[in-house]
Write a protein that holds these residues in place. Sequence first.
Motif, PDB file in Angstrom:
ATOM      1  N   GLN A   7      35.603  25.803  18.604  1.00 15.56           N
ATOM      2  CA  GLN A   7      36.027  24.967  19.792  1.00 15.56           C
ATOM      3  C   GLN A   7      34.900  25.169  20.765  1.00 15.56           C
ATOM      4  OE1 GLN A   7      40.041  26.689  20.686  1.00 15.56           O
ATOM      5  NE2 GLN A   7      40.984  24.624  20.367  1.00 15.56           N
ATOM      6  N   SER A  29      38.883  15.835  15.637  1.00 15.37           N
ATOM      7  CA  SER A  29      39.619  15.673  17.139  1.00 15.37           C
ATOM      8  C   SER A  29      41.133  15.452  16.861  1.00 15.37           C
ATOM      9  CB  SER A  29      39.263  14.824  18.138  1.00 15.37           C
ATOM     10  OG  SER A  29      39.915  14.515  19.312  1.00 15.37           O
ATOM     11  N   SER A  51      36.124  21.364  16.358  1.00 15.36           N
ATOM     12  CA  SER A  51      37.058  20.789  17.292  1.00 15.36           C
ATOM     13  C   SER A  51      36.330  20.109  18.649  1.00 15.36           C
ATOM     14  CB  SER A  51      38.206  21.504  17.666  1.00 15.36           C
ATOM     15  OG  SER A  51      38.893  20.856  18.813  1.00 15.36           O
ATOM     16  N   ASP A  53      38.029  18.650  21.036  1.00 12.54           N
ATOM     17  CA  ASP A  53      39.371  18.439  22.107  1.00 12.54           C
ATOM     18  C   ASP A  53      38.815  19.045  23.393  1.00 12.54           C
ATOM     19  OD1 ASP A  53      40.604  17.395  20.091  1.00 12.54           O
ATOM     20  OD2 ASP A  53      41.793  19.097  19.701  1.00 12.54           O
TER      21      ASP A  53
END
Length: 293
Positions: A7, A29, A51, A53
């Motif tokens: 992340q 995502s 990721s 995000d």
Amino acid sequence: MHTQISQPKDLQEAWSLRQRFDEDGCYISGGTWLRTQWEAKAFEMSSQLISLDKLLETKGISEKEILADSLEISIGAMTTLAECTTSSIIQRYLLPLFEACKAIAAPSIRNQGTIGGNILTTTGDSITALLLYDTKLCWYGGKGLEVEPLEAWLLKRKAGVIKKERRILVKLQIPIVVSEVEEGFSFYQKVGRREAFIPSVVTVAAKWISVESDSIQSIAISAGGGSAIPMRLSKAEQVLEMQKRNKLYYPKIQKVIKEEYEPATDAFASGEYRKIMAANVILSEFHKWSTKS
């Protein structure tokens, strides 16, 4: 196979991870399209998922005035399809895109799937709407943002010049002439199963303005659907440009669309059927416009 999820907190970290993992790495995502590919065993799940995000630069919808009658609409690549359907900016200035996003799969998919992910499939229904505009893709490739026209990128993917995109899609930039939106006409139509997460049979879209005795000007037409990469129908645009509302020559328009559109044959429909369907839907929409009082 054991899968790890990273992340990263910014674009540079995400890019560095992708370079480090090389072919074992994959950006993710929403993951709705990737999950269907993994489940269908179209390709294996990567051992290193990166990721996106937490990257704030890739989210949100905004407008910026460029000139007195011009705006630039910015849409973050990780903006969800659901967010696109609730955006007053998209509904006001990009109605075909608004309609396209509403028609993609079921609400649960739209709540998770992103506009960037839909584009990166190269066959997503939103692309047909976005091709009506001078849409630019903003990428991060390790050294600042790189801006590339959507249509040019699609042509590279179609030609196999780019087999696998390694850059991060950050946002979309779409220039808008406000008066053309307010005074113009547009449509987006999808033929296929709305709720199922399968390729549409056909998607078609168009926008134009009508001035000088109801003649068609500044027209853009696009078509997609199935496993084919959506495309602008420039020859059909040339045929319709400057035609008058009450004198549309439908046989010639239909012939040009069927000759120009390049759909694929798959398990759901033949290429020839898609050609006929696209031409019929486009002609139907222009007929409704031409006969409207």
